[in-house]
Motif scaffolding. Sequence first.
Motif, short mmCIF file in Angstrom:
data_model
loop_
_atom_site.label_atom_id
_atom_site.label_comp_id
_atom_site.label_asym_id
_atom_site.label_seq_id
_atom_site.Cartn_x
_atom_site.Cartn_y
_atom_site.Cartn_z
N GLY A 188 11.82 -3.39 0.73
CA GLY A 188 10.82 -4.04 1.56
C GLY A 188 11.47 -4.76 2.73
O GLY A 188 12.68 -5.02 2.77
N ASN A 189 10.65 -5.08 3.72
CA ASN A 189 11.13 -5.80 4.90
C ASN A 189 11.47 -7.24 4.52
O ASN A 189 10.67 -7.93 3.89
N ASN A 190 12.64 -7.69 4.93
CA ASN A 190 13.06 -9.05 4.59
C ASN A 190 12.12 -10.11 5.15
O ASN A 190 12.03 -11.22 4.62
N GLY A 191 11.42 -9.78 6.24
CA GLY A 191 10.55 -10.76 6.85
C GLY A 191 9.13 -10.77 6.34
O GLY A 191 8.33 -11.63 6.72
N HIS A 192 8.79 -9.83 5.44
CA HIS A 192 7.42 -9.75 4.91
C HIS A 192 7.33 -10.55 3.61
O HIS A 192 8.06 -10.26 2.65
N SER A 193 6.43 -11.46 3.55
CA SER A 193 6.33 -12.33 2.37
C SER A 193 5.87 -11.57 1.13
O SER A 193 6.10 -12.01 0.00
N GLY A 194 5.24 -10.43 1.31
CA GLY A 194 4.77 -9.67 0.16
C GLY A 194 5.71 -8.55 -0.27
O GLY A 194 5.36 -7.74 -1.14
N SER A 195 6.91 -8.50 0.30
CA SER A 195 7.84 -7.42 -0.01
C SER A 195 8.31 -7.47 -1.46
O SER A 195 8.47 -8.56 -2.04
N ALA A 196 8.57 -6.30 -2.03
CA ALA A 196 9.16 -6.23 -3.36
C ALA A 196 10.59 -6.73 -3.31
O ALA A 196 11.29 -6.59 -2.30
N ALA A 197 11.06 -7.31 -4.41
CA ALA A 197 12.39 -7.92 -4.42
C ALA A 197 13.50 -6.89 -4.56
O ALA A 197 14.56 -7.03 -3.94
N GLU A 198 13.28 -5.85 -5.38
CA GLU A 198 14.38 -4.95 -5.69
C GLU A 198 14.60 -3.93 -4.58
O GLU A 198 13.67 -3.55 -3.86
N SER A 199 15.84 -3.50 -4.47
CA SER A 199 16.20 -2.40 -3.57
C SER A 199 16.19 -1.09 -4.35
O SER A 199 16.42 -1.07 -5.56
N LEU A 200 15.93 0.00 -3.66
CA LEU A 200 15.87 1.32 -4.28
C LEU A 200 16.86 2.27 -3.62
O LEU A 200 17.20 2.10 -2.45
N CYS A 201 17.29 3.27 -4.39
CA CYS A 201 18.10 4.35 -3.84
C CYS A 201 17.20 5.59 -3.76
O CYS A 201 16.95 6.25 -4.77
N LEU A 202 16.69 5.87 -2.56
CA LEU A 202 15.76 6.99 -2.39
C LEU A 202 16.53 8.31 -2.34
O LEU A 202 17.58 8.40 -1.70
N PRO A 203 16.01 9.36 -2.99
CA PRO A 203 16.67 10.66 -2.98
C PRO A 203 16.53 11.36 -1.63
O PRO A 203 15.62 11.03 -0.85
N PRO A 204 17.38 12.35 -1.35
CA PRO A 204 17.33 13.04 -0.06
C PRO A 204 16.26 14.12 0.02
O PRO A 204 16.04 14.71 1.08
N ASP A 205 15.60 14.41 -1.11
CA ASP A 205 14.63 15.51 -1.16
C ASP A 205 13.30 15.03 -1.73
O ASP A 205 12.91 15.42 -2.84
N PRO A 206 12.59 14.16 -1.02
CA PRO A 206 11.34 13.62 -1.55
C PRO A 206 10.26 14.68 -1.72
O PRO A 206 10.26 15.70 -1.02
N VAL A 207 9.38 14.43 -2.67
CA VAL A 207 8.23 15.31 -2.91
C VAL A 207 6.97 14.47 -2.75
O VAL A 207 6.78 13.47 -3.46
N PHE A 208 6.10 14.86 -1.83
CA PHE A 208 4.86 14.13 -1.58
C PHE A 208 3.68 14.92 -2.15
O PHE A 208 3.55 16.13 -1.94
N ASN A 209 2.83 14.21 -2.88
CA ASN A 209 1.66 14.85 -3.48
C ASN A 209 0.37 14.60 -2.70
O ASN A 209 -0.66 15.21 -2.98
N ARG A 210 0.41 13.69 -1.72
CA ARG A 210 -0.78 13.40 -0.93
C ARG A 210 -0.39 13.30 0.54
O ARG A 210 0.77 13.07 0.89
#
Length: 250
Positions: free
Chosen positions: A102-124
Amino acid sequence: MNSITFYHFCVVFTQVLCYQPVEKRLLLNDPAVIMNELIRLQNTVAVLNTTVSQQQLRISQQDAKIFVLEKNVDSGSTYTIWGRKACPSSATTLYSGYAAGGNNGHSGSAAESLCLPPDPVFNRTKITDGAGHAIIYGAEYWSQHFFSPNGEDVPCSVCHSKSSAVLMIPGRSSCYHGWKPEYYGYLASGHYTDAGASSYICIDINPENLNGGEKDISGRNFYPVIVQCQPLQCPPYHQNYPLTCVVCSK
């Protein structure tokens, strides 16, 4: 007195040439005959019992091998190495991707960081609603402390270790007795004045950059974590010293 018919075959070069029934008579009330038959049956049973025992032993050995194989497949643990495009030699790289959060400046951001994969799959398809969603950004180094210019994009890799347990220890660059290091580096998090929450991660001591970085786009920014004495005990800690970290396995 009973009669038992035996069959006699004439075979030459594996071809049956003749077939002759031959009748012989056994005296089943003869004690010697009965004893011989009992001995023969006992010997046969003994051979069968030995064969069964050998097969049971082989089955037990195979079961033990299967158990070990299944244990090796199912055992192990996973962890994320931040700042690197591949895992250490002690682990297997499941995938290498992009550090995000999440954006560090957004008060509603999630706390944890994620490691996103290089091959995302979108269903919508994309969402155009202006308010009903959360946002995830790519992560950037935001301090010269990480030996990288501000704004460089942060890679990450998700690793599988054969060890059953993995632990990140803040404030150390080496593991305790009985544990082995996977990697070590510096503790990082969001800036202490940011409105958005953040969590602590361990960035590798030799961080890499993603291609096309250094755009200085405000998103998920990583800063070194420094010591603030009182109430933190100093010593053993020291004011304004950046904290190290190590990821250990066992």
